[in-house]
Motif scaffolding. Structure first.
Motif, mmCIF file in Angstrom:
data_model
loop_
_atom_site.group_PDB
_atom_site.id
_atom_site.type_symbol
_atom_site.label_atom_id
_atom_site.label_comp_id
_atom_site.label_asym_id
_atom_site.label_seq_id
_atom_site.Cartn_x
_atom_site.Cartn_y
_atom_site.Cartn_z
ATOM 1 N N GLY A 22 37.282 43.142 48.406
ATOM 2 C CA GLY A 22 36.127 42.871 48.734
ATOM 3 C C GLY A 22 35.785 41.553 48.690
ATOM 4 N N LEU A 23 36.385 40.602 48.120
ATOM 5 C CA LEU A 23 35.882 39.200 47.772
ATOM 6 C C LEU A 23 35.608 38.310 49.029
ATOM 7 C CD1 LEU A 23 35.069 37.282 45.323
ATOM 8 C CD2 LEU A 23 37.409 36.412 45.320
ATOM 9 N N PRO A 24 36.444 38.376 50.129
ATOM 10 C CA PRO A 24 36.495 37.653 51.349
ATOM 11 C C PRO A 24 35.190 37.768 51.964
ATOM 12 C CG PRO A 24 38.920 38.318 51.130
ATOM 13 C CD PRO A 24 37.901 39.149 50.080
ATOM 14 N N ALA A 25 34.890 39.188 52.225
ATOM 15 C CA ALA A 25 33.583 39.584 52.641
ATOM 16 C C ALA A 25 32.413 39.059 52.001
ATOM 17 C CB ALA A 25 33.457 40.913 52.838
ATOM 18 N N LEU A 54 21.649 47.978 49.187
ATOM 19 C CA LEU A 54 21.105 48.616 47.865
ATOM 20 C C LEU A 54 21.010 50.313 48.120
ATOM 21 C CD1 LEU A 54 20.605 48.802 44.757
ATOM 22 C CD2 LEU A 54 17.998 48.322 45.597
ATOM 23 N N ALA A 55 20.337 50.551 49.327
ATOM 24 C CA ALA A 55 20.221 51.895 49.656
ATOM 25 C C ALA A 55 21.539 52.692 49.879
ATOM 26 C CB ALA A 55 19.110 52.032 50.921
ATOM 27 N N TRP A 102 34.805 50.586 44.305
ATOM 28 C CA TRP A 102 34.931 51.337 45.747
ATOM 29 C C TRP A 102 33.650 51.319 46.446
ATOM 30 C CZ3 TRP A 102 39.088 51.127 48.476
ATOM 31 C CH2 TRP A 102 40.263 51.616 47.936
ATOM 32 N N ALA A 103 32.487 51.470 45.871
ATOM 33 C CA ALA A 103 31.047 51.429 46.386
ATOM 34 C C ALA A 103 30.617 50.190 46.948
ATOM 35 C CB ALA A 103 30.058 52.194 45.666
ATOM 36 N N THR A 104 31.091 48.957 45.827
ATOM 37 C CA THR A 104 30.526 47.736 45.955
ATOM 38 C C THR A 104 31.488 47.242 47.377
ATOM 39 O OG1 THR A 104 30.112 47.285 44.008
ATOM 40 C CG2 THR A 104 30.795 45.306 45.197
ATOM 41 N N VAL A 107 30.019 48.039 50.660
ATOM 42 C CA VAL A 107 28.929 47.319 50.877
ATOM 43 C C VAL A 107 29.128 46.202 50.985
ATOM 44 C CG1 VAL A 107 26.742 46.460 49.742
ATOM 45 C CG2 VAL A 107 27.522 48.936 49.270
ATOM 46 N N ASN A 108 29.995 45.537 50.525
ATOM 47 C CA ASN A 108 30.205 43.829 50.913
ATOM 48 C C ASN A 108 30.771 43.978 52.587
ATOM 49 O OD1 ASN A 108 29.921 43.045 48.380
ATOM 50 N ND2 ASN A 108 31.897 42.929 47.817
ATOM 51 N N TYR A 109 31.448 44.673 52.808
ATOM 52 C CA TYR A 109 31.989 44.582 54.333
ATOM 53 C C TYR A 109 30.967 45.202 55.318
ATOM 54 C CZ TYR A 109 36.708 43.124 53.357
ATOM 55 O OH TYR A 109 37.839 42.387 52.843
#
Length: 453
Positions: free
Chosen positions: A133-136, A164-165, A191-193, A196-198
């Motif tokens: 998720g870091l690139p996003a 956040l929602a 996984w949730a993070t 959200v990032n993408y």
């Protein structure tokens, strides 16, 4: 000056709302993991310490582009921002390779800090998920920095609030399971993070393509070849800034790894204290971002006197807000900890740690403001060296010595408290040193005939 205060306040409050939403990702995960099990919370404490160290330091390199783009906007060179942003994508690619390598291979760091073997499996799984998720996350940071430089952070804030929602129910669902999904434990928070990032990156990309705000920047031109001169300019400003943030953050996050050997009680209580310190940090950070964007704008427009008046005003606000939040932490320390955990022992120890967190935050507020504004004057190396000596040498190493060597009341009784005490002391010295450096810098750049603020 009143109109400038209003401009900075609106910008800062908008950024703060977004930063608190992002910080609430961590708060959400801390509460969810704490309710899942103390072992999950302890694993999250270690894993999030590693991830935050990587993420914040890389983010700092990209955040250092803010004064460059703000100055170009102040000078009316909007098209130049588009070319600069395209070159920043090469920089983003390079730092993502470095960051993902660290997150996918954390074993040397875990061995060096003696993280218990019982936690290592969960820690590795959590970091491996977030690596992808870091690139996003980094690309969205470029979008966020661009909006801050344009004085238009509201779009980013709305996206962060929406994220956040999305994050909250996903963290609960993935961690505890349900609707056919097995309980994933602390990996569920990661996984949730990632989702959200993408999502944030995708929506931000769509806005860049469709909103009239970005048309004058001429962003959607053919991608130029890498301009090593410009990349060098980015790195001269961004690399020391990113390294400084790395030192600052690791002096804070490495404590979690050193405390992990003290057991789940110490690790869980430290995670709560660290999370509250991080939430409070969002206030001076938002003020610093807003003020540095405006200071750079005035410098780009050629008005040094106005820029310096804003610096003086911002410093006073940072000190005042630091005292206010520190007092609130002190007054509500035991109630706050019960929000995070139902374990009475964890809550009691975390409440005791917040005594030191309150003192830590007052100094943190002032030094954060100073270091951001110093970047507007291209001063990044001296803060880096100061951080290395005081935060690593005094705060982290001093806390380690006090916790595991020990003198006085802490001798032979390892707790997280010595780390917080020494970090607070080191940060107070840092805040005084940065304040002196900032005032000396302002005197050196004072316009001819200008009066002291």
């Amino acid at each position: 000056m009143r109109s400038e205060l209003s401009t900075i306040a609106r910008h800062a409050l908008t950024v703060l709302a977004g930063q608190l939403a992002v910080m609430a990702f961590g708060v959400t995960d801390t509460i969810v993991a704490g309710r899942y099990s103390p072992a999950a919370l302890a694993a999250l404490s270690v894993a999030s310490a590693v991830f935050i160290s990587v993420y914040i330091s890389l983010m700092g390199i990209l955040q250092a582009l803010l004064p460059l783009w703000s100055e170009q906007r102040g000078a009316g060179r909007l098209a130049a921002i588009g070319g600069s942003l395209r070159q920043s994508l090469y920089l983003c690619l390079g730092i993502c390779v470095v960051g993902m390598s660290v997150l996918l291979s954390p074993e040397p760091l875990l061995r060096w800090t003696d993280v218990p073997e019982a936690l290592e499996g969960d820690v590795r799984r959590y970091l491996a998920i977030l690596a992808w998720g870091l690139p996003a996350a980094m690309l969205f940071r470029i979008y966020s920095t661009l909006n801050q430089s344009l004085g238009r952070p509201l779009l980013v804030t709305w996206l962060q609030l929406g994220a956040l929602a999305l994050k909250l129910p996903l963290s609960v669902w993935f961690t505890f399971g349900g609707a056919g999904l097995p309980a994933l434990g602390v990996a569920g928070c990661a996984w949730a993070t990632l989702v959200v990032n993408y999502t944030l990156f995708g929506v931000g990309l769509w806005l860049l393509r469709t909103q009239p705000l970005y048309v004058p920047l001429q962003l959607w031109q053919r991608m130029e070849r890498i301009d090593w001169r410009r990349i060098g300019q980015f790195l001269r400003l961004g690399l020391p800034a990113g390294m400084a943030i790395l030192v600052e953050v690791t002096s804070f996050t490495l404590v979690a790894l050193f405390v992990a050997r003290q057991g789940n009680l110490a690790a869980a209580s430290h995670q709560i204290a660290a999370n509250l310190a991080g939430v409070c940090y969002m206030v001076p950070l938002s003020l610093a971002i807003a003020t540095s964007a405006r200071v750079s704008w005035w410098r780009g427009a050629g008005n040094e006197a106005q820029a310096q008046q804003l610096v003086a005003l911002g410093w006073r606000l940072a000190a005042l807000l630091g005292l206010l939040l520190g007092g609130l932490l002190l007054a509500g320390r035991y109630w706050l900890t019960t929000v995070y955990t139902s374990d009475a022992q964890v809550a009691a120890l975390a409440g005791a740690l917040l005594l030191w967190v309150a003192a830590y935050h007052v100094a943190d507020s002032v030094q954060c403001f100073c270091v951001f504004v110093l970047r507007c004057y291209r001063i990044t190396v001296v803060p880096l060296l100061t951080y290395c000596v005081l935060l690593w040498g005094g705060g982290l190493a001093g806390g380690y010595w006090l916790a595991y060597g020990g003198v006085g009341p802490w001798s032979g009784r390892p707790t997280p408290a010595p780390f917080w005490a020494m970090s607070a002391l080191a940060l107070w010295v840092t805040a005084l040193a940065f304040s002196a450096l900032l005032w000396r810098t302002l005197r050196r750049h004072r316009a001819p005939g200008a009066q002291p603020s």
